[in-house]
Design a protein around this motif. Sequence first.
Motif, PDB file in Angstrom:
ATOM      1  N   ARG A   1      10.118  10.760   3.287  1.00  0.00           N
ATOM      2  CA  ARG A   1      11.357  11.507   3.345  1.00  0.00           C
ATOM      3  C   ARG A   1      12.270  11.188   2.148  1.00  0.00           C
TER       4      ARG A   1
ATOM      5  N   LYS B   1      13.139  13.574  -0.608  1.00  0.00           N
ATOM      6  CA  LYS B   1      14.305  14.457  -0.439  1.00  0.00           C
ATOM      7  C   LYS B   1      14.028  15.942  -0.168  1.00  0.00           C
TER       8      LYS B   1
ATOM      9  N   SER C   1       4.094  10.879   4.782  1.00  0.00           N
ATOM     10  CA  SER C   1       4.462  10.304   6.075  1.00  0.00           C
ATOM     11  C   SER C   1       4.566  11.429   7.100  1.00  0.00           C
TER      12      SER C   1
ATOM     13  N   THR D   1      -0.785   8.235  14.015  1.00  0.00           N
ATOM     14  CA  THR D   1      -1.081   9.532  14.610  1.00  0.00           C
ATOM     15  C   THR D   1      -1.611  10.525  13.584  1.00  0.00           C
TER      16      THR D   1
ATOM     17  N   SER E   1       9.599   4.442   4.237  1.00  0.00           N
ATOM     18  CA  SER E   1      10.282   3.229   4.685  1.00  0.00           C
ATOM     19  C   SER E   1       9.307   2.129   5.120  1.00  0.00           C
TER      20      SER E   1
ATOM     21  N   GLN F   1       4.242   2.484  12.578  1.00  0.00           N
ATOM     22  CA  GLN F   1       3.261   3.547  12.842  1.00  0.00           C
ATOM     23  C   GLN F   1       2.671   4.095  11.546  1.00  0.00           C
ATOM     24  N   HIS F   2       3.460   4.060  10.486  1.00  0.00           N
ATOM     25  CA  HIS F   2       2.924   4.494   9.199  1.00  0.00           C
ATOM     26  C   HIS F   2       1.949   3.445   8.670  1.00  0.00           C
TER      27      HIS F   2
HETATM   28  C1  LIG Z   1       4.328   7.242  18.651  1.00  0.00           C
HETATM   29  C2  LIG Z   1       4.736   7.399  17.218  1.00  0.00           C
HETATM   30  C3  LIG Z   1       3.754   7.640  16.268  1.00  0.00           C
HETATM   31  C4  LIG Z   1       4.100   7.775  14.906  1.00  0.00           C
HETATM   32  N1  LIG Z   1       3.103   7.991  13.999  1.00  0.00           N
HETATM   33  C5  LIG Z   1       3.421   8.045  12.688  1.00  0.00           C
HETATM   34  C6  LIG Z   1       2.407   8.220  11.705  1.00  0.00           C
HETATM   35  O1  LIG Z   1       1.222   8.337  12.029  1.00  0.00           O
HETATM   36  N2  LIG Z   1       2.758   8.251  10.407  1.00  0.00           N
HETATM   37  C7  LIG Z   1       4.054   8.143   9.991  1.00  0.00           C
HETATM   38  O2  LIG Z   1       4.294   8.167   8.780  1.00  0.00           O
HETATM   39  N3  LIG Z   1       5.033   8.005  10.892  1.00  0.00           N
HETATM   40  C8  LIG Z   1       4.753   7.962  12.235  1.00  0.00           C
HETATM   41  N4  LIG Z   1       5.760   7.834  13.122  1.00  0.00           N
HETATM   42  C9  LIG Z   1       7.150   7.903  12.630  1.00  0.00           C
HETATM   43  C10 LIG Z   1       7.632   6.584  12.068  1.00  0.00           C
HETATM   44  O3  LIG Z   1       8.180   5.808  13.109  1.00  0.00           O
HETATM   45  C11 LIG Z   1       8.738   6.808  11.000  1.00  0.00           C
HETATM   46  O4  LIG Z   1       9.760   7.569  11.567  1.00  0.00           O
HETATM   47  C12 LIG Z   1       8.225   7.520   9.752  1.00  0.00           C
HETATM   48  O5  LIG Z   1       7.064   6.890   9.246  1.00  0.00           O
HETATM   49  C13 LIG Z   1       9.298   7.514   8.679  1.00  0.00           C
HETATM   50  O6  LIG Z   1       8.895   8.317   7.597  1.00  0.00           O
HETATM   51  P1  LIG Z   1       9.508   8.085   6.154  1.00  0.00           P
HETATM   52  O7  LIG Z   1       9.242   6.693   5.738  1.00  0.00           O
HETATM   53  O8  LIG Z   1       9.001   9.172   5.282  1.00  0.00           O
HETATM   54  O9  LIG Z   1      11.055   8.379   6.373  1.00  0.00           O
HETATM   55  P2  LIG Z   1      12.295   7.399   6.506  1.00  0.00           P
HETATM   56  O10 LIG Z   1      12.080   6.359   7.524  1.00  0.00           O
HETATM   57  O11 LIG Z   1      13.474   8.277   6.604  1.00  0.00           O
HETATM   58  O12 LIG Z   1      12.321   6.628   5.119  1.00  0.00           O
HETATM   59  C14 LIG Z   1      12.651   7.201   3.900  1.00  0.00           C
HETATM   60  C15 LIG Z   1      12.688   6.083   2.891  1.00  0.00           C
HETATM   61  O13 LIG Z   1      12.947   6.614   1.605  1.00  0.00           O
HETATM   62  C16 LIG Z   1      13.875   5.787   0.951  1.00  0.00           C
HETATM   63  N5  LIG Z   1      14.577   6.625  -0.026  1.00  0.00           N
HETATM   64  C17 LIG Z   1      15.582   7.513   0.185  1.00  0.00           C
HETATM   65  N6  LIG Z   1      15.933   8.091  -0.980  1.00  0.00           N
HETATM   66  C18 LIG Z   1      15.140   7.564  -1.929  1.00  0.00           C
HETATM   67  C19 LIG Z   1      15.026   7.762  -3.327  1.00  0.00           C
HETATM   68  N7  LIG Z   1      15.810   8.628  -3.988  1.00  0.00           N
HETATM   69  N8  LIG Z   1      14.114   7.032  -3.998  1.00  0.00           N
HETATM   70  C20 LIG Z   1      13.329   6.129  -3.368  1.00  0.00           C
HETATM   71  N9  LIG Z   1      13.396   5.924  -2.057  1.00  0.00           N
HETATM   72  C21 LIG Z   1      14.287   6.638  -1.342  1.00  0.00           C
HETATM   73  C22 LIG Z   1      14.752   5.221   2.029  1.00  0.00           C
HETATM   74  O14 LIG Z   1      15.303   3.968   1.604  1.00  0.00           O
HETATM   75  C23 LIG Z   1      13.771   5.050   3.175  1.00  0.00           C
HETATM   76  O15 LIG Z   1      13.183   3.748   3.148  1.00  0.00           O
HETATM   77  C24 LIG Z   1       5.453   7.695  14.491  1.00  0.00           C
HETATM   78  C25 LIG Z   1       6.443   7.457  15.452  1.00  0.00           C
HETATM   79  C26 LIG Z   1       6.088   7.304  16.792  1.00  0.00           C
HETATM   80  C27 LIG Z   1       7.186   7.031  17.779  1.00  0.00           C
END
Ligand SMILES: Cc1cc2nc3c(=O)[nH]c(=O)nc-3n(C[C@H](O)[C@H](O)[C@H](O)COP(=O)(O)OP(=O)(O)OC[C@H]3O[C@@H](n4cnc5c(N)ncnc54)[C@H](O)[C@@H]3O)c2cc1C
Lengths: 249, 322
Positions: free
Chosen positions: B210, B213, B235, B253, B268, B272-273
Amino acid sequence: MKILVCISNVPDTTTKIKFADGNTSIDTAGIQWVINPWDELSLTRALELKDDQANGVKSVTVAHVGPASSEPTIRKALAIGADDAIRINASASDAYYTAFQLAEVIRKEGFDMIICGIESSDFNGSAVGGMVAEFLGIPSVSSVSGIRFEGGSPLLTREIDGGRETVKVTAPFVAIVQKGIAKEPRIASMRGIMTARTKPVKVYEPVAADSLTTVAGFEKPAPRAACRYIDPENPAQLIDLLQNEAKVI
Amino acid sequence: MSVLVYTENWDGLFKKQSFELVSYASAVAGMMNTKVTALSIGKVDAEELGKLGNWGAEKIINAVSDELTVFDSQAYTGIIADIARAEGSKVIIFSNNISGKALAPRLSVRLKAGIGAGVSKLPLSIEPFTVYKRTYSGNAFAHLVINSDVKILTLAQNSFDLTEKPTGAVPETINVSIDSSPVRTVVTDRVQQTGKILLTDAEIVVSGGRGMKSPDNWGPLVELASLLNAATACSRPVSDEGWRPHEEHTGQTGKMIAPNLYIAVGISGATQHLAGVSSSKYIVAINNDKDAPIFEAAQYGIVGDALKILPKLVDAVKGLKK
Ligand SMILES: Cc1cc2nc3c(=O)[nH]c(=O)nc-3n(C[C@H](O)[C@H](O)[C@H](O)COP(=O)(O)OP(=O)(O)OC[C@H]3O[C@@H](n4cnc5c(N)ncnc54)[C@H](O)[C@@H]3O)c2cc1C
Ligand SMILES: Nc1ncnc2c1ncn2[C@@H]1O[C@H](COP(=O)(O)O)[C@@H](O)[C@H]1O
């Protein structure tokens, strides 16, 4: 059509896993138990299929092999919307043993579509679904990412390397499901929680069966080396390290 | 007695993972003082089959049948079981991939053979037969003892190094009948991408979260991946939002992968990731939050804005290629 969803009871996915008894068993103190995520999605899809009356799904039952302490997880499945539940009163210590118990009950009760998850998040066996099918001598379709009905009979979508296939099989069959089967798990409504208490849970005692495996002990993954930070103004250094130190590019 | 390894073929061709599997089988056979038989189902030409002999297969069997036009787990299980019995195989090895996961459990029941699923090392001991397997979605490993006479293992991808061991084995093709397990699977439609590196095959993966952006920002990430001969991943929220296709979602998942290098950009590092990527040999994290949990899993990290860093990485890799 009668659908059976096999559910496993697992520690919540964010649990910090700790071991007890000289690392031979999991320390259950403070663990939040949940329906295995794949099984929760299977149940959701089964209920969606039942909602559309044109599909002719008569009932959605959940089955679980586990002790009485798993009852809250079974009640949760009933609250989400399963019509009834079966619990086989045994500890699911080995996939072969567990699948044998499930197959026995399926033979007695009769189901047309049996759904299992691709893996339990605790044992990661990827085994029970295929084993149930083989004990029953019925087809299994694995890596299923979609189930729908067409003209009254189920059509499955399964993942293959780099693509997907649409598959038809004769019932009864086992569908072993993975990502895509449902979007978000269905959440229990207030009414669901109330009615769950009165829905039937049939308890079967286990039949004699073998276990083929035992866990001698657990260990935690080796800790990774601390992260080495690279100056954000000079990312080229990362490429250099990946090439000359890690030797991965 | 022998070790049987099921070497899947993709339209008559093997992949690197097939040879890894044979190398692994050969090492297990070494521990047991026995030999490796490789089995491939569906027509493969002799030259391709012969390649299995470079990695220690001492017998190479190609089972073919006109009746087998689709992947039917029951029919395939029947063929493998017959050959395992004929070969007196005590250990049967699959890849822990789509077909391995479909076949191993059925074969387990057919042969009353316990399974060690997703092993990533050689057995810890042969007597008792103990394997090291992933449990709790990567948060722990179990020492699993398989007590049955015949044992089945599924090997995690990219977890065993290729070890050359030419045998000069001459492949044999046999016609099999599948009367005992008629094909009951009918495929009505198939879509398949071609020419793209599959996420599960890739040795390098560049993945966005995420923190990227917007779906419009993926250009430099995709360019970096293509320069590195890497696959792209993401992710879960990213695929849920439709920024990237669902096939790219990694994690508990989504897809479980174990490349040599996983570059996590704006992710992040939720448990789960990590459950889907923590077996990667090296993890690189690029994130603007120095406290993001991904840095605990990473060996190399850059704290900063991904959107500024990615183009510089692209330039640095282009510099290498010159
Ligand atoms: C039962 C269950 C199963 C799940 N299965 C999975 C799965 O298989 N895979 C999965 O991925 N998730 C899964 N999830 C979701 C997981 O819990 C997280 O919500 C998800 O992985 C977060 O995705 P993210 O890191 O992309 O987003 P976020 O948690 O929003 O993280 C975004 C990151 O980007 C950083 N960032 C922001 N702007 C910038 C920038 N300009 N430059 C650099 N960094 C920046 C932030 O600091 C943050 O660390 C599951 C959840 C549950 C409850
Ligand atoms: N104790 C159990 N009771 C009922 N179903 C189970 C049980 N354990 C596993 N399953 C089913 O089998 C699937 C795969 O589990 P596993 O083979 O342990 O990875 C799960 O997603 C469930 O559908």
